[in-house]
Motif scaffolding. Structure first.
Motif, PDB file in Angstrom:
ATOM      1  N   SER A 126      40.476  27.700  38.711  1.00 18.83           N
ATOM      2  CA  SER A 126      39.978  29.032  38.421  1.00 18.83           C
ATOM      3  C   SER A 126      38.459  29.063  38.555  1.00 18.83           C
ATOM      4  CB  SER A 126      40.381  29.461  37.014  1.00 18.83           C
ATOM      5  OG  SER A 126      39.845  28.582  36.049  1.00 18.83           O
ATOM      6  N   LYS A 141      23.242  40.985  39.881  1.00 26.51           N
ATOM      7  CA  LYS A 141      24.159  41.961  39.287  1.00 26.51           C
ATOM      8  C   LYS A 141      24.761  42.867  40.351  1.00 26.51           C
ATOM      9  CE  LYS A 141      24.421  45.438  35.615  1.00 26.51           C
ATOM     10  NZ  LYS A 141      23.648  46.152  34.559  1.00 26.51           N
ATOM     11  N   ALA A 144      27.261  40.883  42.459  1.00 24.49           N
ATOM     12  CA  ALA A 144      28.496  40.595  41.720  1.00 24.49           C
ATOM     13  C   ALA A 144      29.475  41.766  41.793  1.00 24.49           C
ATOM     14  CB  ALA A 144      28.172  40.267  40.268  1.00 24.49           C
ATOM     15  N   LYS A 145      28.957  42.969  41.960  1.00 20.07           N
ATOM     16  CA  LYS A 145      29.837  44.133  42.079  1.00 20.07           C
ATOM     17  C   LYS A 145      30.434  44.261  43.480  1.00 20.07           C
ATOM     18  CE  LYS A 145      27.340  46.889  38.631  1.00 20.07           C
ATOM     19  NZ  LYS A 145      26.559  48.137  38.394  1.00 20.07           N
ATOM     20  N   LEU A 149      34.829  39.084  43.203  1.00 16.08           N
ATOM     21  CA  LEU A 149      35.229  37.892  42.460  1.00 16.08           C
ATOM     22  C   LEU A 149      34.912  38.069  40.980  1.00 16.08           C
ATOM     23  CD1 LEU A 149      33.858  35.131  44.881  1.00 16.08           C
ATOM     24  CD2 LEU A 149      36.194  36.019  44.741  1.00 16.08           C
ATOM     25  N   GLU A 150      35.769  37.488  40.136  1.00 13.00           N
ATOM     26  CA  GLU A 150      35.582  37.556  38.694  1.00 13.00           C
ATOM     27  C   GLU A 150      35.783  36.166  38.104  1.00 13.00           C
ATOM     28  OE1 GLU A 150      34.591  40.095  36.992  1.00 13.00           O
ATOM     29  OE2 GLU A 150      34.820  41.729  38.459  1.00 13.00           O
ATOM     30  N   ILE A 151      35.049  35.899  37.030  1.00 15.41           N
ATOM     31  CA  ILE A 151      35.250  34.644  36.317  1.00 15.41           C
ATOM     32  C   ILE A 151      36.680  34.612  35.771  1.00 15.41           C
ATOM     33  CG2 ILE A 151      34.478  33.199  34.392  1.00 15.41           C
ATOM     34  CD1 ILE A 151      32.440  33.456  36.619  1.00 15.41           C
ATOM     35  N   ASP A 153      39.323  34.207  37.820  1.00 17.93           N
ATOM     36  CA  ASP A 153      40.230  34.400  38.958  1.00 17.93           C
ATOM     37  C   ASP A 153      40.583  33.056  39.591  1.00 17.93           C
ATOM     38  OD1 ASP A 153      40.077  37.080  38.534  1.00 17.93           O
ATOM     39  OD2 ASP A 153      38.800  37.525  40.256  1.00 17.93           O
TER      40      ASP A 153
END
Length: 470
Positions: A126, A141, A144-145, A149-151, A153
């Protein structure tokens, strides 16, 4: 003679016809002997049902980062249910589609209480950290949008590559046409880190836009059709080079020319950068081709109105250059003519037909008149937390009553009065506006429905915001 239908009458007729058909279906044919139906032999007795063993329990092994609650939500194999190997395999397939596991194995063990089912997981790594290196003009920032991807995932090569592509595409849309994004860590990361290395390159701005080959429209007119333009205030705002937008501008210019009858128009573009690579001179090269002329204008399918009467109301005449805007306005004029006489479901379709002779076409308006319709009743629906606007307030602003022949122009006028009343939410950007909606007769027995839209009540309006359908 034109028939005048009432929607309620048509529905009553349909109900009577349905009952009559049902009665006919139950009558025996005259003069035929009644033969009793043959009773099929009773089937042979089947084997008695043998109950399967129950599931004594479900265990999970190897799920270090995935919560058991999530896994259980994907399973149909549960304790105290009958054990079914096919259900277990379906659970395995369902877990595999979540993308969180590299491999899912199952083991079974017989116990005095039943079958103990164990799901053994080999989890995918992950994402635990996402970093961006080399980004000077766009902050972390914002990026990241964009990368998706997300922490937490699953760390898969495909997801990381998609994130890289999205970041690069975002840079290109912001004027960094030569930006390159590489993956330093992520596709084979042993610790769940994703690191993107960004080479931003030079910010590219549009210095000027030119057009070559245009004769029907001036440069200034064509500039109103595109979005790629120089910035303003000494080029400090906007004006960045976006190659995707330039390609979309070519499509916009092509559509503009075809709407004026240049169906063979071709548009290209030339990009000339300054020596520093920062400033772009954008040139659109236009090959207009021949402009098509309307040879004949005809109407097909019209019975209520003479053809010449309809042609006299049209803006686009025989011998004129083709114009998409005029053609659409003429089609709407025909709809108003028929809609003003109760043909609210009249179908009018414009059909340009190209001829063998270059530069000429025939324009045919195909008409399906339909019947004349009256309002069966007018329904008013007012929704909200505390609706208090009375139906009479809405009805007083309508120019249609039960029994009236419906007129599309009067319906539009009623809609304008509802919007101007400021009693209801009226936000065209979100579609939350009062609307007069006429339902097709096959959907319901009420023709008139007033004010469709919903939205929160605000202090800007007197009264209640409508919701659902009126």
């Amino acid at each position: 003679m034109q028939r005048d239908h009432s929607l309620g009458a048509l529905l009553r007729w349909g109900l009577s016809a349905g009952l009559l058909a049902g009665s006919f279906a139950g009558w025996p044919a005259a003069g035929l002997a009644q033969t009793p139906p043959t009773v099929p032999p009773a089937p042979a007795s089947s084997l008695p049902y043998q109950a399967r063993a129950l599931v004594a329990g479900v265990r999970f092994v190897g799920n270090e980062t995935t919560k058991e609650q999530f896994i259980q939500s994907q399973l149909k194999t549960r304790k105290d249910r009958e054990f079914d190997p096919e259900v277990v395999q379906a659970d395995v397939r369902r877990l595999a589609t979540t993308g969180r596991f590299h491999k899912v194995d199952t083991y079974t063990q017989e116990t005095p209480e039943g079958i103990l089912v164990t799901f053994a997981f080999t989890e995918r790594m992950s994402i635990r950290e996402i970093k961006y290196l080399g980004n000077r003009n766009i902050n972390d920032k914002t990026l990241a949008k964009q990368d998706g991807l997300e922490i937490g995932d699953s760390l898969t090569p495909y997801a990381v590559e998609e994130g890289r592509r999205k970041i690069e595409e975002y840079y290109h849309s912001k004027g960094f046409g030569k930006t390159q994004v590489a993956i330093l860590e992520g596709d084979q990361s042993p610790d769940g880190r994703v690191v993107f290395v960004i080479n931003e390159g030079q910010l590219e701005r549009i210095a000027s836009v030119k057009f070559v080959g245009n004769t029907i429209a001036t440069d200034e007119r064509l500039k109103t059709q595109i979005k790629s333009k120089p910035g303003f205030l000494w080029y400090l705002f906007k004006g960045q080079v976006d190659r995707k937008q330039i390609d979309e501008d070519i499509e916009r210019l092509t559509a503009y020319y075809r709407a004026l009858g240049f169906f063979n128009a071709r548009i290209g573009r030339e990009l000339q950068f300054s020596e520093s690579g920062q400033w772009l001179t954008l040139t659109f090269v236009i090959d207009e081709g021949p402009r098509y002329v309307v040879r004949n204008v005809t109407v097909a399918g019209n019975e209520k109105f003479p053809t010449q009467t309809l042609l006299d109301q049209m803006e686009l005449k025989s011998g004129d250059y083709f114009n998409l805007g005029k053609m659409n306005r003429d089609a709407n004029s025909l709809r108003d003519i028929y809609g003003g006489q109760g043909h609210i479901f009249a179908d009018i379709q414009a059909d340009p037909r190209f001829l063998e002779e270059p530069g000429q076409l025939d324009l045919v308006y195909n008409v399906k008149e339909g019947g004349v319709w009256r309002a069966s009743r007018v329904n008013v629906h007012i929704e909200g937390e505390h609706p208090h606007t009375r139906e009479k307030v809405v009805l007083n602003r309508l120019s249609v009553r039960p029994g009236d022949i419906l007129d599309t122009r009067e319906l539009r006028a009623s809609e304008r009065r509802l919007k101007a009343s400021q009693l209801f939410q009226n936000d065209p950007m979100t579609g939350e506006t009062p609307q007069v909606v006429v339902r097709p007769p096959e959907l319901q027995d009420a023709v008139g429905n007033v004010a469709d839209g919903e939205g929160p009540r605000t202090g800007m309006y007197r009264g209640q915001s409508p919701g659902g359908s009126y």
